[in-house]
Scaffold this active site. Structure first.
Site, PDB file in Angstrom:
ATOM      1  N   SER A 130       0.806  -1.221   0.000  1.00 43.26           N
ATOM      2  CA  SER A 130       0.000   0.000   0.000  1.00 43.26           C
ATOM      3  C   SER A 130       0.840   1.273   0.000  1.00 43.26           C
ATOM      4  CB  SER A 130      -0.964   0.011   1.191  1.00 43.26           C
ATOM      5  OG  SER A 130      -0.253   0.212   2.397  1.00 43.26           O
ATOM      6  N   LYS A 166       0.658   4.841   6.665  1.00 43.93           N
ATOM      7  CA  LYS A 166       0.099   5.669   5.594  1.00 43.93           C
ATOM      8  C   LYS A 166       0.704   7.076   5.695  1.00 43.93           C
ATOM      9  CE  LYS A 166      -2.949   2.435   4.639  1.00 43.93           C
ATOM     10  NZ  LYS A 166      -2.435   1.350   3.902  1.00 43.93           N
TER      11      LYS A 166
END
Length: 185
Positions: free
Chosen positions: A60, A109
């Site tokens: 990701s 993230k």
């Protein structure tokens, strides 16, 4: 007893050289045990309050972390925790946080919006509430992030990623870059 050294200790008994060495051994082992306990406690305190090392798995955040799918090693990163004192985060910071849907799991993230910012998504524009931030993965096609579960509370953040420290050929400082797509407006 030729060739054997005999010692007398305070109890008045005579002991051999090998017995004398073994008498000091428990004391040495105890000192080593005590030192390892102290170092362990200091290590736990440092990793809990100030800094730590974390593995990064998944794609990701590719290409920032784990850029190659053929690689069998995860990237390991340095996690700085001084930012947690007063929630000192900014746009572009890469953070590790507890997954809002499963608190036992950790996610990594990039912060793309802070409280008060507006973010565009499929449902239109969303204002990030106070005490929250909007996070997204660098590889949006393979990322479950704020587009899935909304803004995350700043209290879930466990630290800011500053450097890739493993594997050696990828050692580098992690850039605080703002996404090109302009998620926040």
């Amino acid at each position: 007893m030729k060739g054997r050294r005999l010692f007398t200790y305070s109890g008045g008994s005579v002991i051999s050289n090998s017995e004398f060495i073994w008498m000091g051994m428990p004391n040495t082992i105890m000192k080593m045990f005590n030192k390892s306990i102290v170092f362990g406690l200091v290590g736990i305190t440092v990793t809990d309050r100030y800094a730590g090392v974390c593995p990064i798995r998944g794609s990701s955040m590719s290409p920032t972390f784990n850029p190659s799918l053929e690689s069998f090693t995860d990237d390991y990163v340095f996690l700085e925790k001084f930012c947690l004192d007063k929630y000192k985060f900014s746009h572009g910071d890469v953070v590790i946080f507890s997954d809002p849907t499963n608190y036992k799991e950790r996610c990594v993230k990039r912060i793309v919006a802070m409280e008060g910012d507006y973010v565009s998504n499929v449902n239109g524009a969303v204002k990030v509430p106070e005490g929250h931030c909007w996070v997204e993965g660098d590889n949006s096609a393979f990322s479950s992030d704020s587009r899935t579960y909304g803004p995350i509370p700043l209290g879930l953040i466990r630290g800011r990623v500053t450097h890739v420290i493993w594997p050696p050929q990828r050692m580098k400082k992690v850039d605080r870059r703002i996404p090109q797509e302009g998620f926040a407006f």
